[in-house]
Design a protein around this motif. Structure first.
Motif, mmCIF file in Angstrom:
data_model
loop_
_atom_site.group_PDB
_atom_site.id
_atom_site.type_symbol
_atom_site.label_atom_id
_atom_site.label_comp_id
_atom_site.label_asym_id
_atom_site.label_seq_id
_atom_site.Cartn_x
_atom_site.Cartn_y
_atom_site.Cartn_z
ATOM 1 N N SER A 39 7.690 64.385 -31.122
ATOM 2 C CA SER A 39 7.752 64.585 -32.562
ATOM 3 C C SER A 39 6.341 64.637 -33.127
ATOM 4 C CB SER A 39 8.523 63.434 -33.211
ATOM 5 O OG SER A 39 8.387 63.463 -34.605
ATOM 6 N N SER A 40 6.085 65.590 -34.006
ATOM 7 C CA SER A 40 4.752 65.677 -34.602
ATOM 8 C C SER A 40 4.560 64.651 -35.713
ATOM 9 C CB SER A 40 4.508 67.083 -35.150
ATOM 10 O OG SER A 40 5.384 67.359 -36.213
ATOM 11 N N GLY A 41 5.655 64.159 -36.273
ATOM 12 C CA GLY A 41 5.565 63.188 -37.356
ATOM 13 C C GLY A 41 5.464 61.757 -36.882
ATOM 14 N N CYS A 42 6.010 61.490 -35.694
ATOM 15 C CA CYS A 42 6.018 60.133 -35.150
ATOM 16 C C CYS A 42 5.940 60.249 -33.634
ATOM 17 C CB CYS A 42 7.282 59.401 -35.579
ATOM 18 S SG CYS A 42 7.457 57.759 -34.879
ATOM 19 N N LEU A 43 4.766 60.037 -33.096
ATOM 20 C CA LEU A 43 4.558 60.260 -31.667
ATOM 21 C C LEU A 43 5.356 59.296 -30.790
ATOM 22 C CD1 LEU A 43 0.714 60.950 -31.717
ATOM 23 C CD2 LEU A 43 2.582 62.610 -31.672
ATOM 24 N N ASP A 44 5.732 58.145 -31.321
ATOM 25 C CA ASP A 44 6.469 57.156 -30.540
ATOM 26 C C ASP A 44 7.981 57.225 -30.738
ATOM 27 O OD1 ASP A 44 4.088 56.178 -29.552
ATOM 28 O OD2 ASP A 44 3.883 54.668 -31.120
ATOM 29 N N CYS A 45 8.453 58.039 -31.688
ATOM 30 C CA CYS A 45 9.881 58.085 -32.010
ATOM 31 C C CYS A 45 10.647 58.929 -31.003
ATOM 32 C CB CYS A 45 10.105 58.659 -33.410
ATOM 33 S SG CYS A 45 9.397 57.635 -34.703
ATOM 34 N N SER A 46 11.754 58.396 -30.547
ATOM 35 C CA SER A 46 12.603 59.146 -29.622
ATOM 36 C C SER A 46 13.543 60.048 -30.413
ATOM 37 C CB SER A 46 13.412 58.183 -28.757
ATOM 38 O OG SER A 46 14.383 57.519 -29.548
ATOM 39 N N PHE A 47 14.128 60.988 -29.724
ATOM 40 C CA PHE A 47 15.075 61.897 -30.355
ATOM 41 C C PHE A 47 16.309 61.127 -30.825
ATOM 42 C CE2 PHE A 47 18.608 64.904 -30.315
ATOM 43 C CZ PHE A 47 18.094 65.899 -31.129
ATOM 44 N N ILE A 48 16.740 60.141 -30.054
ATOM 45 C CA ILE A 48 17.900 59.325 -30.426
ATOM 46 C C ILE A 48 17.637 58.580 -31.730
ATOM 47 C CG2 ILE A 48 19.339 57.357 -29.716
ATOM 48 C CD1 ILE A 48 19.920 59.792 -28.056
ATOM 49 N N TYR A 49 16.437 58.041 -31.879
ATOM 50 C CA TYR A 49 16.068 57.357 -33.112
ATOM 51 C C TYR A 49 16.147 58.309 -34.301
ATOM 52 C CZ TYR A 49 13.174 55.081 -36.635
ATOM 53 O OH TYR A 49 12.712 54.551 -37.804
ATOM 54 N N ASP A 50 15.577 59.514 -34.141
ATOM 55 C CA ASP A 50 15.624 60.513 -35.212
ATOM 56 C C ASP A 50 17.063 60.897 -35.541
ATOM 57 O OD1 ASP A 50 12.874 60.539 -35.397
ATOM 58 O OD2 ASP A 50 12.613 62.410 -34.277
ATOM 59 N N ALA A 51 17.881 61.103 -34.510
ATOM 60 C CA ALA A 51 19.276 61.494 -34.724
ATOM 61 C C ALA A 51 20.056 60.386 -35.447
ATOM 62 C CB ALA A 51 19.942 61.837 -33.395
ATOM 63 N N CYS A 52 19.799 59.141 -35.089
ATOM 64 C CA CYS A 52 20.474 58.017 -35.767
ATOM 65 C C CYS A 52 20.022 57.901 -37.217
ATOM 66 C CB CYS A 52 20.215 56.708 -35.030
ATOM 67 S SG CYS A 52 21.163 56.514 -33.526
ATOM 68 N N LEU A 53 18.750 58.056 -37.460
ATOM 69 C CA LEU A 53 18.227 57.973 -38.824
ATOM 70 C C LEU A 53 18.788 59.097 -39.685
ATOM 71 C CD1 LEU A 53 16.334 56.369 -40.655
ATOM 72 C CD2 LEU A 53 14.494 57.913 -39.962
ATOM 73 N N ILE A 54 18.808 60.299 -39.151
ATOM 74 C CA ILE A 54 19.375 61.442 -39.871
ATOM 75 C C ILE A 54 20.865 61.213 -40.131
ATOM 76 C CG2 ILE A 54 20.057 63.862 -39.529
ATOM 77 C CD1 ILE A 54 17.259 64.266 -38.275
ATOM 78 N N SER A 55 21.574 60.710 -39.138
ATOM 79 C CA SER A 55 23.010 60.462 -39.290
ATOM 80 C C SER A 55 23.280 59.421 -40.364
ATOM 81 C CB SER A 55 23.611 60.009 -37.956
ATOM 82 O OG SER A 55 23.460 61.004 -36.981
ATOM 83 N N LEU A 56 22.466 58.377 -40.409
ATOM 84 C CA LEU A 56 22.636 57.342 -41.422
ATOM 85 C C LEU A 56 22.375 57.886 -42.823
ATOM 86 C CD1 LEU A 56 23.170 54.355 -42.034
ATOM 87 C CD2 LEU A 56 20.711 53.973 -41.782
ATOM 88 N N CYS A 57 21.283 58.603 -42.989
ATOM 89 C CA CYS A 57 20.973 59.203 -44.301
ATOM 90 C C CYS A 57 22.064 60.175 -44.725
ATOM 91 C CB CYS A 57 19.632 59.924 -44.262
ATOM 92 S SG CYS A 57 18.216 58.850 -44.052
ATOM 93 N N ASN A 58 22.483 60.994 -43.796
ATOM 94 C CA ASN A 58 23.525 61.983 -44.078
ATOM 95 C C ASN A 58 24.834 61.301 -44.476
ATOM 96 O OD1 ASN A 58 23.922 64.875 -44.063
ATOM 97 N ND2 ASN A 58 25.403 64.507 -42.443
ATOM 98 N N ALA A 59 25.208 60.251 -43.757
ATOM 99 C CA ALA A 59 26.457 59.549 -44.048
ATOM 100 C C ALA A 59 26.435 58.930 -45.445
ATOM 101 C CB ALA A 59 26.715 58.471 -42.997
ATOM 102 N N ILE A 60 25.332 58.338 -45.818
ATOM 103 C CA ILE A 60 25.231 57.700 -47.137
ATOM 104 C C ILE A 60 25.283 58.746 -48.252
ATOM 105 C CG2 ILE A 60 23.689 56.407 -48.673
ATOM 106 C CD1 ILE A 60 22.734 54.909 -46.105
#
Length: 156
Positions: A39-60
């Motif tokens: 990820s260019s925005g967060c070099l340590d972030c995994s794809f799973i982390y991004d997918a979970c964060l997106i899913s949480l924001c989307n759900a809310i």
């Protein structure tokens, strides 16, 4: 009075959990090819982390919007508006993932970014959006096929 609030809360929680699960599935299905990219925005972030964060924001966000859309009395219009919102949000998130994990490390034009996002996302978005809304509105759909009396939507 308390029973109606409890029913509203439980149906909202059901919609939120359904949106979270299907958003995660859709994100991983369509953009999973980029999971190994950094990820260019967060070099340590995994794809799973991004997918979970997106899913949480989307759900809310979508749960709250679906609450407002539930005021539409005709189920087919309500489902159509939800479908457009859901697919729009998912294409937006997929575009962001593509830009973050692929395009920012290369020289893609805006048109190419859109093309590749749609190319990677079209089938997963359409299939999971249909399944999501069928899950959320299962009572309405079941009553249509069984010829029962009109049932109000399960969306809060």
């Amino acid at each position: 009075m308390k029973k109606s609030k409890l029913k509203l809360l439980s149906s909202t929680a059901f919609v939120a959990m359904t949106l979270f699960a299907f958003t995660f599935i859709q994100t991983y299905w369509s953009m999973g090819k980029l999971a190994d990219q950094t990820s260019s925005g967060c070099l340590d972030c995994s794809f799973i982390y991004d997918a979970c964060l997106i899913s949480l924001c989307n759900a809310i966000i979508l749960s709250l919007l679906f609450l407002l859309i539930a005021k539409i009395k005709r189920n087919r219009y309500q489902i159509a508006v939800e479908f457009v919102l859901l697919t729009s949000f998912w294409f937006f998130w997929n575009y962001n993932i593509f830009v973050d994990r692929e395009s920012s490390w290369s020289t893609y034009s805006f048109d190419e970014e859109i093309y590749y996002t749609v190319y990677l996302s079209l089938l997963p978005v359409l299939v999971t959006a249909t399944l999501t809304l069928m899950t959320i509105h299962h009572q309405v759909i079941r009553s249509k096929f069984r010829g029962q009396k009109k049932v109000t939507s399960t969306t809060p």
